[in-house]
Scaffold this motif. Structure first.
Motif, short mmCIF file in Angstrom:
data_model
loop_
_atom_site.label_atom_id
_atom_site.label_comp_id
_atom_site.label_asym_id
_atom_site.label_seq_id
_atom_site.Cartn_x
_atom_site.Cartn_y
_atom_site.Cartn_z
N ARG A 1 3.71 4.37 2.33
CA ARG A 1 3.33 5.55 1.55
C ARG A 1 4.37 5.87 0.47
O ARG A 1 4.03 6.08 -0.70
N GLU A 2 5.66 5.92 0.87
CA GLU A 2 6.70 6.39 -0.05
C GLU A 2 7.17 5.30 -1.02
O GLU A 2 7.54 5.61 -2.15
N GLU A 3 7.20 4.04 -0.58
CA GLU A 3 7.75 2.98 -1.41
C GLU A 3 6.69 2.20 -2.18
O GLU A 3 6.98 1.61 -3.23
N TYR A 4 5.45 2.18 -1.67
CA TYR A 4 4.40 1.40 -2.32
C TYR A 4 3.19 2.24 -2.73
O TYR A 4 2.25 1.73 -3.32
N GLY A 5 3.22 3.53 -2.39
CA GLY A 5 2.13 4.43 -2.79
C GLY A 5 0.83 4.14 -2.08
O GLY A 5 -0.26 4.38 -2.65
N VAL A 6 0.88 3.65 -0.84
CA VAL A 6 -0.32 3.24 -0.13
C VAL A 6 -0.48 4.06 1.16
O VAL A 6 0.41 4.11 2.00
N VAL B 1 7.60 4.15 10.91
CA VAL B 1 8.41 3.72 9.78
C VAL B 1 7.55 2.92 8.80
O VAL B 1 7.66 3.10 7.58
N LEU B 2 6.69 2.04 9.33
CA LEU B 2 5.79 1.26 8.48
C LEU B 2 4.90 2.17 7.66
O LEU B 2 4.77 1.99 6.43
N GLU B 3 4.26 3.13 8.30
CA GLU B 3 3.37 4.05 7.60
C GLU B 3 4.13 4.83 6.52
O GLU B 3 3.66 4.99 5.39
N TYR B 4 5.33 5.30 6.86
CA TYR B 4 6.15 6.07 5.92
C TYR B 4 6.53 5.22 4.71
O TYR B 4 6.40 5.65 3.55
N ALA C 1 -1.29 -3.31 16.30
CA ALA C 1 -2.24 -2.40 15.66
C ALA C 1 -2.85 -3.06 14.43
O ALA C 1 -2.18 -3.88 13.77
N ARG C 2 -4.09 -2.72 14.15
CA ARG C 2 -4.72 -3.18 12.91
C ARG C 2 -4.46 -2.12 11.84
O ARG C 2 -4.64 -0.92 12.08
N ILE C 3 -4.04 -2.58 10.67
CA ILE C 3 -3.71 -1.67 9.58
C ILE C 3 -4.78 -1.78 8.50
O ILE C 3 -5.06 -2.87 7.99
N ASN C 4 -5.40 -0.67 8.16
CA ASN C 4 -6.45 -0.63 7.14
C ASN C 4 -6.02 0.22 5.95
O ASN C 4 -5.36 1.26 6.12
N ILE C 5 -6.40 -0.21 4.76
CA ILE C 5 -6.09 0.57 3.55
C ILE C 5 -7.04 1.75 3.45
O ILE C 5 -8.25 1.60 3.62
N LEU D 1 7.79 -6.17 3.79
CA LEU D 1 8.29 -5.65 5.06
C LEU D 1 8.33 -6.73 6.12
O LEU D 1 9.20 -6.74 6.99
N GLN D 2 7.40 -7.67 6.05
CA GLN D 2 7.43 -8.82 6.96
C GLN D 2 8.65 -9.68 6.69
O GLN D 2 9.33 -10.12 7.62
N GLU D 3 8.96 -9.90 5.42
CA GLU D 3 10.11 -10.73 5.07
C GLU D 3 11.42 -10.07 5.45
O GLU D 3 12.43 -10.75 5.67
N GLU D 4 11.43 -8.75 5.56
CA GLU D 4 12.61 -8.04 6.06
C GLU D 4 12.83 -8.28 7.55
O GLU D 4 13.91 -8.03 8.06
N GLY D 5 11.77 -8.73 8.23
CA GLY D 5 11.87 -8.85 9.68
C GLY D 5 11.53 -7.56 10.40
O GLY D 5 11.74 -7.43 11.61
#
Length: 541
Positions: free
Chosen positions: A456-461, A450-453, A399-403, A419-423
């Motif tokens: 939003r919750e950890e980075y405010g995005v 999980v990525l979207e959540y 999927a393409r992720i847009n801000i 999140l990438q570095e977490e694997g």
């Protein structure tokens, strides 16, 4: 510390992972092991009601909302002279990457089976991963407080479906509303609870010999006769027990019980700690590494960002493979050849942490990571050491992720990178689009939620997720003619991975084969990296 004391410390370690299909009761069993091990005073639940505790290992808010384990968790406690390291892993197949990597850190595994459903799909996959590593596997057949399959049929299913011999260490007395407890085949003792016993406390069970009139009265004549017939059958026709064969993974000891109601859990914990192996030698590029080797070595199998919401830190999980770790010691980071001082090693208990003065082979410790460390990195006192490659997984969903808000660009880029570095995700960069709209690859669709959540919750995005039709990714050599051809093709999209290797997103396997044959293109199923001047491919599962 002398060699004798070092060996004694290492031999007291029991490091194991708990594996199962979703909803078999894995996190509940973890809670009860912590409860009976004295690590917590009251057991939590996966889906807690108001005023109840949540499961210790499910520390992430989304895990508590969804009632599932999303990320692996490490928990350590001491019990009867042992130092127990539990690795609680996600059961859902969408989080297989995290689970498989975590299994590399375990010396044995506990396989949990739902008594009503038997051996399920994810259990089979995880069993094969453990078997491939040759580690002992212990089986706990759960939920006998409910109506279940016949225990003899379950034993037969384990043997036929998984291809491993089984040996019943204990035996259930009844099931469902008639479940009376557990008979221990080794001691001849019966462990049972009175009706209404607490789910959350470690109240001792009513135990006694099968000949005890009080025990017999509580079970009833019908179930006593049934128990005798089944035990006689097991003694006559069942497999013989062999500790050596258990250690080789040829026989799985089987325990029955109900984690929710505490049936069979103390019995299992005692037997498991007696039978489970201490830390075992590890294969390296320099031969087999004995855990009692005095020099320290370990590798990173997991990185987790934002475990502490107040500090937004990153913790690297290290499995110690040999020797002793002391607080403040200097170690060599073999990938960069840099020396690092690990000043604050931490004992992990889900998201809780305690500063450690020392740790030994078999232990799982956490260290703060400023961004240098990666999954699979080796930390050691001697340069040149490499362990077996970590499992690599090809993403199957893209999927393409847009801000949503361009003003959050900096937080977005940081979140995606961490999140990438977490694997947790694979990040690809389109050749013609900036870093604000990366293409994300994951193994399972639930990872996008999980990525979207977490963004939003950890980075405010806030982000928009645009799902793409591609099903596979392949890597290619950096050859101008090939890149140009694939870029112009309607069947593919050329991207760069995190290490700037050229990769190609393809609609399906058939189109990949057609392009390969039609234009004589060689596709690789995983990225090729350089190690010690030689091409090396990561282990693929």
């Amino acid at each position: 510390m002398n060699q004798t004391d070092l060996k004694a410390e290492i031999n007291s370690r029991k490091t194991f992972a708990i594996i199962s299909h979703p909803d078999a009761g894995k996190t509940t069993l973890t809670e009860k092991l912590l409860l009976f091990g004295g690590a917590i005073r009251e057991a939590g639940s996966v889906k807690a009601r108001k005023m109840e505790r949540y499961a210790t290992s499910d520390w992430m808010d989304l895990e508590r909302q969804r009632g599932i384990s999303i990320t692996s968790s490490a928990l350590q406690f001491k019990y009867q002279g042992y130092v127990v390291n539990i690795l609680d892993t996600p059961g859902h197949q969408d989080f297989s990457e995290d689970t498989y990597r975590t299994l590399t850190a375990a010396d044995s595994a506990v396989m949990l089976i739902d008594a009503a459903k038997g051996v399920e799909t994810q259990t089979k996959k995880l069993f094969q991963v453990c078997r491939k590593r040759g580690i002992p596997i212990f089986t706990f057949i759960n939920k006998f407080d409910r109506d279940a399959k016949d225990p003899l049929d379950l034993m037969d299913e384990v043997e036929k479906v998984l291809g491993v011999e089984s040996y019943a260490m204990n035996w259930p007395i009844g099931m469902g509303s008639d479940f009376k407890g557990i008979y221990d085949r080794h001691t001849g003792q019966v462990e049972r609870f009175t009706e209404g016993s607490s789910k959350s406390s470690a109240q001792p069970p009513i135990s006694g010999a099968l000949s005890d009139p009080n025990v017999r009265e509580g079970i009833g004549e019908l179930l006593l006769n049934q128990l005798k017939e089944e035990i006689d059958l097991l003694d006559l026709a069942g497999n013989t027990f062999s500790r050596e064969r258990v250690n080789r993974g040829e026989v799985t000891p089987v325990f029955f019980g109900s984690a929710l109601y505490n049936f069979g859990v103390p019995n299992f914990l005692r037997s498991f700690l007696d039978l489970a192996p201490a830390p075992q030698p590890r294969s390296t590029n320099q031969g087999e590494l004995n855990p009692a080797t005095p020099s320290f070595s370990g590798y990173i199998f997991k990185i987790q960002a934002n475990m502490n919401a107040q500090h937004r830190d990153r913790i690297a999980f290290i499995r110690i493979c040999s020797g002793r770790y002391e607080r403040g010691m200097n170690v060599l980071h073999t990938r960069s050849h840099r020396r690092l001082r690990l000043a604050q090693p931490q004992q992990l208990f889900a998201q809780e942490r305690t500063i450690l003065e020392e740790a030994f082979a078999g232990d799982i410790i956490g260290v703060h990571d400023s961004g240098l460390l990666r999954i699979g990195d080796v930390l050691t006192e001697k340069d040149g050491l490499q362990f077996e490659a970590m499992p690599f997984f090809n993403p199957e969903n893209f999927a393409r992720i847009n801000i949503a808000n361009a003003l959050k660009r900096k937080q977005f880029i940081k979140g995606i990178q961490e999140l990438q570095e977490e694997g947790a995700i694979h990040v690809f960069r389109d050749l013609h689009v900036g870093v604000e709209a990366p293409i994300i690859g994951v193994v399972g669709q639930l990872q996008f939620e999980v990525l979207e959540y977490r963004l939003r919750e950890e980075y405010g995005v806030q982000v928009d997720i645009q799902h793409l039709p591609f099903e596979i990714v392949r890597w290619v050599e950096k050859e101008e003619k090939t890149i140009k051809l694939l870029t112009e093709s309607s069947m593919s999209t050329v991207v760069l991975d995190k290490d700037d290797n050229y990769a190609v997103l393809l609609l399906d396997e058939w189109k990949a084969n057609w392009l390969s044959e039609r234009y004589d293109i060689e596709f690789y199923v995983q990225p090729q990296v350089m190690i010690s001047g030689q091409l090396h491919q990561e282990q693929q599962l």
